[in-house]
Structures are given as C-alpha cells and as structure tokens.
Design a protein around this motif. Structure first.
Motif, PDB file in Angstrom:
ATOM      1  N   TRP A  39       0.844  -1.195   0.000  1.00 21.85           N
ATOM      2  CA  TRP A  39       0.000   0.000   0.000  1.00 21.85           C
ATOM      3  C   TRP A  39       0.879   1.245   0.000  1.00 21.85           C
ATOM      4  CZ3 TRP A  39      -5.219  -0.763  -0.268  1.00 21.85           C
ATOM      5  CH2 TRP A  39      -5.707  -2.028   0.111  1.00 21.85           C
ATOM      6  N   VAL A  40       0.480   2.246  -0.789  1.00 22.07           N
ATOM      7  CA  VAL A  40       1.169   3.540  -0.753  1.00 22.07           C
ATOM      8  C   VAL A  40       0.128   4.624  -0.518  1.00 22.07           C
ATOM      9  CG1 VAL A  40       3.123   2.886  -2.194  1.00 22.07           C
ATOM     10  CG2 VAL A  40       1.044   3.700  -3.272  1.00 22.07           C
ATOM     11  N   PRO A  41       0.494   5.640   0.276  1.00 23.62           N
ATOM     12  CA  PRO A  41      -0.466   6.720   0.541  1.00 23.62           C
ATOM     13  C   PRO A  41      -0.687   7.553  -0.709  1.00 23.62           C
ATOM     14  CG  PRO A  41       1.668   7.244   1.489  1.00 23.62           C
ATOM     15  CD  PRO A  41       1.772   5.839   0.984  1.00 23.62           C
ATOM     16  N   THR A  42      -1.917   7.928  -0.980  1.00 25.75           N
ATOM     17  CA  THR A  42      -2.225   8.752  -2.147  1.00 25.75           C
ATOM     18  C   THR A  42      -1.954  10.214  -1.839  1.00 25.75           C
ATOM     19  OG1 THR A  42      -4.535   9.198  -1.582  1.00 25.75           O
ATOM     20  CG2 THR A  42      -4.056   7.115  -2.724  1.00 25.75           C
ATOM     21  N   ALA A  43      -2.043  11.008  -2.876  1.00 26.53           N
ATOM     22  CA  ALA A  43      -1.808  12.450  -2.714  1.00 26.53           C
ATOM     23  C   ALA A  43      -3.061  13.187  -2.268  1.00 26.53           C
ATOM     24  CB  ALA A  43      -1.306  13.031  -4.043  1.00 26.53           C
ATOM     25  N   ALA A  44      -4.148  12.460  -1.944  1.00 24.49           N
ATOM     26  CA  ALA A  44      -5.402  13.097  -1.523  1.00 24.49           C
ATOM     27  C   ALA A  44      -5.212  13.821  -0.189  1.00 24.49           C
ATOM     28  CB  ALA A  44      -6.504  12.057  -1.410  1.00 24.49           C
ATOM     29  N   GLN A  45      -5.847  14.959  -0.061  1.00 24.27           N
ATOM     30  CA  GLN A  45      -5.764  15.751   1.161  1.00 24.27           C
ATOM     31  C   GLN A  45      -6.849  15.324   2.145  1.00 24.27           C
ATOM     32  OE1 GLN A  45      -3.299  18.060   1.651  1.00 24.27           O
ATOM     33  NE2 GLN A  45      -2.513  17.394  -0.353  1.00 24.27           N
ATOM     34  N   GLY A  46      -6.566  15.495   3.446  1.00 24.14           N
ATOM     35  CA  GLY A  46      -7.574  15.207   4.468  1.00 24.14           C
ATOM     36  C   GLY A  46      -7.448  13.794   5.001  1.00 24.14           C
ATOM     37  N   THR A  47      -8.519  13.016   4.925  1.00 23.42           N
ATOM     38  CA  THR A  47      -8.547  11.666   5.471  1.00 23.42           C
ATOM     39  C   THR A  47      -7.478  10.801   4.820  1.00 23.42           C
ATOM     40  OG1 THR A  47     -10.927  11.885   5.750  1.00 23.42           O
ATOM     41  CG2 THR A  47     -10.001   9.666   5.919  1.00 23.42           C
ATOM     42  N   PRO A  48      -6.704  10.029   5.613  1.00 23.83           N
ATOM     43  CA  PRO A  48      -5.678   9.150   5.032  1.00 23.83           C
ATOM     44  C   PRO A  48      -6.294   8.199   4.004  1.00 23.83           C
ATOM     45  CG  PRO A  48      -5.413   9.287   7.409  1.00 23.83           C
ATOM     46  CD  PRO A  48      -6.707   9.968   7.093  1.00 23.83           C
ATOM     47  N   GLU A  49      -5.596   8.048   2.885  1.00 25.59           N
ATOM     48  CA  GLU A  49      -6.086   7.201   1.809  1.00 25.59           C
ATOM     49  C   GLU A  49      -4.907   6.430   1.229  1.00 25.59           C
ATOM     50  OE1 GLU A  49      -9.224   8.423  -1.345  1.00 25.59           O
ATOM     51  OE2 GLU A  49      -7.270   8.699  -2.328  1.00 25.59           O
ATOM     52  N   PHE A  50      -5.114   5.141   0.981  1.00 27.68           N
ATOM     53  CA  PHE A  50      -4.046   4.281   0.460  1.00 27.68           C
ATOM     54  C   PHE A  50      -4.542   3.553  -0.786  1.00 27.68           C
ATOM     55  CE2 PHE A  50      -2.869   4.945   4.812  1.00 27.68           C
ATOM     56  CZ  PHE A  50      -1.481   4.845   4.860  1.00 27.68           C
ATOM     57  N   VAL A  51      -3.608   3.270  -1.706  1.00 29.90           N
ATOM     58  CA  VAL A  51      -3.908   2.477  -2.894  1.00 29.90           C
ATOM     59  C   VAL A  51      -2.991   1.254  -2.899  1.00 29.90           C
ATOM     60  CG1 VAL A  51      -2.323   3.855  -4.324  1.00 29.90           C
ATOM     61  CG2 VAL A  51      -4.080   2.460  -5.419  1.00 29.90           C
ATOM     62  N   CYS A  52      -3.550   0.109  -3.222  1.00 30.43           N
ATOM     63  CA  CYS A  52      -2.768  -1.127  -3.297  1.00 30.43           C
ATOM     64  C   CYS A  52      -2.113  -1.197  -4.675  1.00 30.43           C
ATOM     65  CB  CYS A  52      -3.661  -2.340  -3.072  1.00 30.43           C
ATOM     66  SG  CYS A  52      -2.778  -3.922  -3.141  1.00 30.43           S
ATOM     67  N   VAL A  53      -0.781  -1.296  -4.715  1.00 26.32           N
ATOM     68  CA  VAL A  53      -0.058  -1.287  -5.993  1.00 26.32           C
ATOM     69  C   VAL A  53       0.555  -2.639  -6.336  1.00 26.32           C
ATOM     70  CG1 VAL A  53       0.420   1.175  -5.841  1.00 26.32           C
ATOM     71  CG2 VAL A  53       2.064  -0.451  -4.889  1.00 26.32           C
ATOM     72  N   ALA A  54       0.532  -3.593  -5.389  1.00 24.44           N
ATOM     73  CA  ALA A  54       1.066  -4.929  -5.667  1.00 24.44           C
ATOM     74  C   ALA A  54       0.523  -5.905  -4.634  1.00 24.44           C
ATOM     75  CB  ALA A  54       2.597  -4.939  -5.654  1.00 24.44           C
ATOM     76  N   GLN A  55       0.478  -7.178  -4.995  1.00 25.57           N
ATOM     77  CA  GLN A  55      -0.065  -8.209  -4.114  1.00 25.57           C
ATOM     78  C   GLN A  55       0.632  -9.527  -4.423  1.00 25.57           C
ATOM     79  OE1 GLN A  55      -4.285  -8.721  -4.577  1.00 25.57           O
ATOM     80  NE2 GLN A  55      -4.438 -10.438  -3.159  1.00 25.57           N
ATOM     81  N   VAL A  56       0.888 -10.317  -3.406  1.00 30.43           N
ATOM     82  CA  VAL A  56       1.469 -11.644  -3.598  1.00 30.43           C
ATOM     83  C   VAL A  56       0.824 -12.606  -2.609  1.00 30.43           C
ATOM     84  CG1 VAL A  56       3.415 -11.275  -2.004  1.00 30.43           C
ATOM     85  CG2 VAL A  56       3.607 -12.952  -3.836  1.00 30.43           C
ATOM     86  N   ARG A  57       0.581 -13.825  -3.054  1.00 30.33           N
ATOM     87  CA  ARG A  57      -0.014 -14.857  -2.205  1.00 30.33           C
ATOM     88  C   ARG A  57       1.044 -15.886  -1.830  1.00 30.33           C
ATOM     89  NH1 ARG A  57      -4.041 -13.613  -6.069  1.00 30.33           N
ATOM     90  NH2 ARG A  57      -6.016 -12.947  -5.125  1.00 30.33           N
ATOM     91  N   PRO A  58       0.911 -16.516  -0.671  1.00 30.20           N
ATOM     92  CA  PRO A  58       1.908 -17.520  -0.262  1.00 30.20           C
ATOM     93  C   PRO A  58       1.725 -18.825  -1.026  1.00 30.20           C
ATOM     94  CG  PRO A  58       0.151 -17.421   1.361  1.00 30.20           C
ATOM     95  CD  PRO A  58      -0.145 -16.337   0.360  1.00 30.20           C
TER      96      PRO A  58
END
Length: 496
Positions: free
Chosen positions: A43-62
C-alpha cells in the motif's frame, strides 16, 4: 491491468528512486510471503488531502499456505477505519501488530502492517500489509517456527530499509525459493536450522551427516568439485554474514548441481546471521546441457547443408559453362541461383542460436544477386522498404525462394533491353500476417496473363511454395502507374 508504476504515478507523488525500490521489493517479497504463510499487499499513501487514503499497488499470495484473499486487490483504494493500521505504520515508522483478527467473508485473518523504507533510511514510502489466513491455524512445527522467525527478521529489515538487497545485473528473482530448501545460520556461520529439502540438496552434494551445527561456508568449500568454485561459494556465505547480499552461486559435486543464494539477516541493524536458500538443479542443468548439445548439432547440420548446397551450385555452374545450347545454359544458371538462395538461409541458421532467421540481410543479398542478372545495358535498381524481421526456418526458406523467383522475374522480364527502372521489395506485418510485395516500374504483364495458367518453372515454384509450404496467397497484377506488382500474404500464426 495497471502496473505498479502506473498506479504510483497516478495516485502518488513518489519519484523514480522510490518507485524503483518498490519494484525491487515486489520482485523479492515472495520469500517473505512464503516464510510468513501470509498474503502481502503493498500500500502507498495517495496524494489526496484530508482523510488518510491508500492504494494497493502490488499483491502476492503464499505458496506455503492458503490465501486470505480470493480477489485481486491491486488498484483498490481504501480510506477510513480500514486503513488505520496502515496509517500507524506509516506515521510511526514501526511494525504494527496490535489488532484483533478481522473477517473477509468467511475467512478470519490477522492484520500486520510493515513500513517500507529505502536503504538510505529516508522517510517511510509505503506499507506492506501482512495478512494471515487463520482458518488453518495449527500447532507450529520446527520448520514453521523457523520460517516465522526468519520472516519477522526480514520484515524488520523491510522497515529498516535493508531489504530487499540490491539486484545483481542479469539476475532474476525466480529461484531458489523457500520451498526449495532453507538454511539458517547464526552470526558465526553455523547452521541452526536446515529444512528437509535443504538437507536433501546437500546430501546430493555428498554430505552424509546432518547440516545442523556445521560451518556452512567451510562445508560447501569442502564438498565442491572445483576448489576455486568452492572457495568462491564460501566467500559468498561469509559476505552475507558481514551484511552483504552476494550474487547466486552454483555448486557442483558428485554429479549434482545446487544453486545457492545467501542473504544477510540484520534486523534493526544488528547482524544475527544469514539466510541461505538452496535448490537442487541437477536435472535442470542436465537438460540444459542436452539442449546445448542439440542446438550445436543442429547448427552443424545447417553448416554442412550450406556447404553441400554451395558444392552443388558450383557443379551446376561448371556444367553451365560446358553447355553450348543457350536455353540449357540459362536453365542451369537459374538452378544455381535457386540453390544459392537456399544456401543463404542455411548459412544464417548455422550461426543462429535458435531455429530463427533475421531475414532482411538475406533478402538484400538475394536482391543484389538478382540485379546482376539484368542485361548490362539495363539500369535496374533494387531496394527494400520495411523489415521482414525474424522468422522461423520453416517460413524463411520457402519465402526466400519465392522472393528470389519474383525478383528474377521482375529483372528478366519486366524491362526491355537498354531500359531502366526500379524494383521495390516491401514488407510489413499486420494482424499476424506478413504482407510482402515486389513491385517494378517495367512494362507490366502481358495481355491475358494468368498466374495459375503459367507454365514457366519459376511461376510454378512461386505458386507451389506460396500456397503450399507458406499456406498463404499470391497475386500478380499490373500497376495503375505502370509496371507489375506481386503481392504475397503469409500467415504467421504458431498453429500453421
């Protein structure tokens, strides 16, 4: 689907250095996922102002446990209470483990959040969510305990900025993996744990005893067939113990080959040992050697075929010089050119690492040979437009023969003695087809010309090869601006 780089550029203000670090982490984090028995989401924080917001940029499964998520989360944007643990890890710069299990449908999962820093110790640039499926909770075995302990050490290194290690040029991250074999070393280099697969890999190298308690660097050096290679492998283990991440190394002994990768364990900046991943690649290397031998044999065959064809062409040329009948001499000379065009393809295949031909150079040489056939008083210029690219041998050989016939036909029959003009070979690819045209500025086709009814040998060769061997189509027509154009369409589908 959007890539990691696309999502970061769209939603954040992170720069190229940060993106490169996230790419390297996503390239190496399958190791942490497998050791953790958990899904990892970046997850990386977005550039949106105010409430914290994150976007998932990668995923891996075991590969070692059931996933906590059946759905793909890449591209998902979250805000509000769902990202509170990510916000704590981001702003406090520490691993968050305090929460109660959460439910995803019918699946209970344990949440953790690991801050991501670069190696220079800069600010946190992202957060790895480590989410464990709790439906299969069981009493941990020795293997699982060692896996989890090592995973925690690597997670701390992600938070410190010391994982992932720098990538070595030309090296992929595909192997060895956790399941192939894992050895954990203490700070002195002694083995404290070896997985069953790691033990088996070293048995293939000739170790009769158990790995635990052994000095791995000294042991590997002793087992290797080549003392220099063994010393190199030993040095790489010592480098990992010092905090470096050396390139992977293959060790050969007793007919076996084992791939080794050593990684330092330095959570919180304290060297506590090393993690060594090993994989038995004996069968892989055996098949590689067989393929190399096979490829060398095939190239040698092409070389000999080329030599034999050149010998045949030389004999036909000698015979043509002895023949007094003009028609017979012309037929033999045409045969020389046909044999020589096939020899050009085999010459290229004899130096090619695979059964593929870079055709542009061959077509240019065939065109030069065809230009020499024009009568001395004629001034015919041949040139190529576009690129044929790389083609498999089963297409290249008949295609060269067809173009040889079309070029000879254009040069010999398209221009009156003493006249001049151009012959243009054009090539382009469209919808898995190769479109080729041979166009001249000559006198055009005779009245009533029918390609299918033509009885000249050259036209018969063109029809047979274009529609048979190449499974394509061939058309010859008079151009509106004058001259003749032959259009060839060849399918490039792999299921020819």
């Amino acid at each position: 689907m959007s890539t990691l780089r696309d999502l970061v550029e769209e939603h954040t203000s992170l720069g190229p250095i940060e993106v490169d670090h996230l790419h390297r982490l996503a390239g190496d984090w399958q190791l942490i996922s497998d050791l953790s028995f958990a899904d990892l989401l970046l997850w990386v924080p977005t550039a949106a102002q105010g409430t914290p917001e994150f976007v998932c940029v990668a995923q891996v499964r075991p590969t070692t446990a059931p996933t906590a998520y059946q759905d793909d989360h890449v591209g998902r944007v979250m805000t509000g209470p769902e990202v509170s643990h990510l916000s704590i890890a981001l702003h406090q710069g520490r691993i968050w483990r305090e929460g109660d299990p959460v439910w995803y449908g019918d699946t209970p999962a344990r949440h953790e959040a690991i801050p991501v820093r670069r190696r220079d110790g800069s600010d946190v640039i992202g957060v790895v969510g480590r989410d464990t499926n709790l439906t299969t909770a069981r009493t941990p075995s020795q293997l699982e305990m060692n896996y989890l302990t090592t995973a925690d050490d690597l997670a701390q290194m992600v938070a410190d900025g010391t994982f992932p290690p720098p990538r070595h040029p030309g090296e992929t991250t595909s192997a060895p993996r956790v399941g192939d074999g894992l050895v954990r070393l203490d700070a002195s280099g002694k083995v404290t744990y070896a997985s069953p697969n790691a033990q088996s890999a070293y048995r293939r190298l000739g170790l009769a005893a158990h790995l635990v308690g052994e000095d791995l660097a000294a042991l590997t050096s002793r087992l290797a067939n080549d003392p220099l290679e063994g010393n190199d492998a030993s040095n790489r283990v010592h480098a990992a113990l010092r905090g470096d991440a050396p390139a992977r190394k293959e060790i050969e002994a007793r007919g076996a080959t084992v791939l080794m990768r050593a990684l330092p364990l330095i959570p919180a900046g304290v060297p506590i040992g090393a993690l060594v991943l090993v994989r038995d690649i004996t069968e892989v290397r055996r098949r590689d050697r067989e393929l190399i031998t096979k490829d060398a044999t095939i190239r040698e065959i092409h070389h000999r075929v080329k030599n034999n064809l050149q010998t045949v062409a030389a004999l036909l040329r000698l015979q043509a010089r002895r023949v007094e009948t003009p028609d017979a001499r012309a037929a033999l000379e045409e045969s020389v050119r046909r044999v020589a065009s096939i020899a050009l393809v085999h010459e290229t295949l004899s130096i090619s690492p695979n059964e593929a031909v870079e055709l542009d150079g061959i077509i240019d040489r065939v065109a030069s040979a065809a230009a020499e056939v024009a009568s001395p008083e004629s001034k015919v210029r041949l040139h190529r437009e576009g690129s044929f690219g790389v083609l498999p041998a089963d297409i290249a050989t008949p295609l060269v023969m067809v173009l040889n016939e079309l070029l000879l036909n254009a040069v010999e029959h398209g221009f009156a003695p003493g006249s001049g003009g151009e012959v243009t070979i054009s090539a382009h690819r469209f919808r898995r087809q190769l479109h080729v045209s041979v166009a001249d500025t000559g006198r055009g086709l005779p009245d009533g010309f029918d390609l299918d009814a033509g009885d000249r040998l050259g036209l018969q060769i063109v029809r047979t090869l274009a529609r048979g061997e190449l499974r394509g189509s061939i058309e010859m027509r008079t151009r509106l601006e004058g001259g003749t154009e032959a259009v060839l369409v060849v399918p490039l589908s792999p299921h020819r």
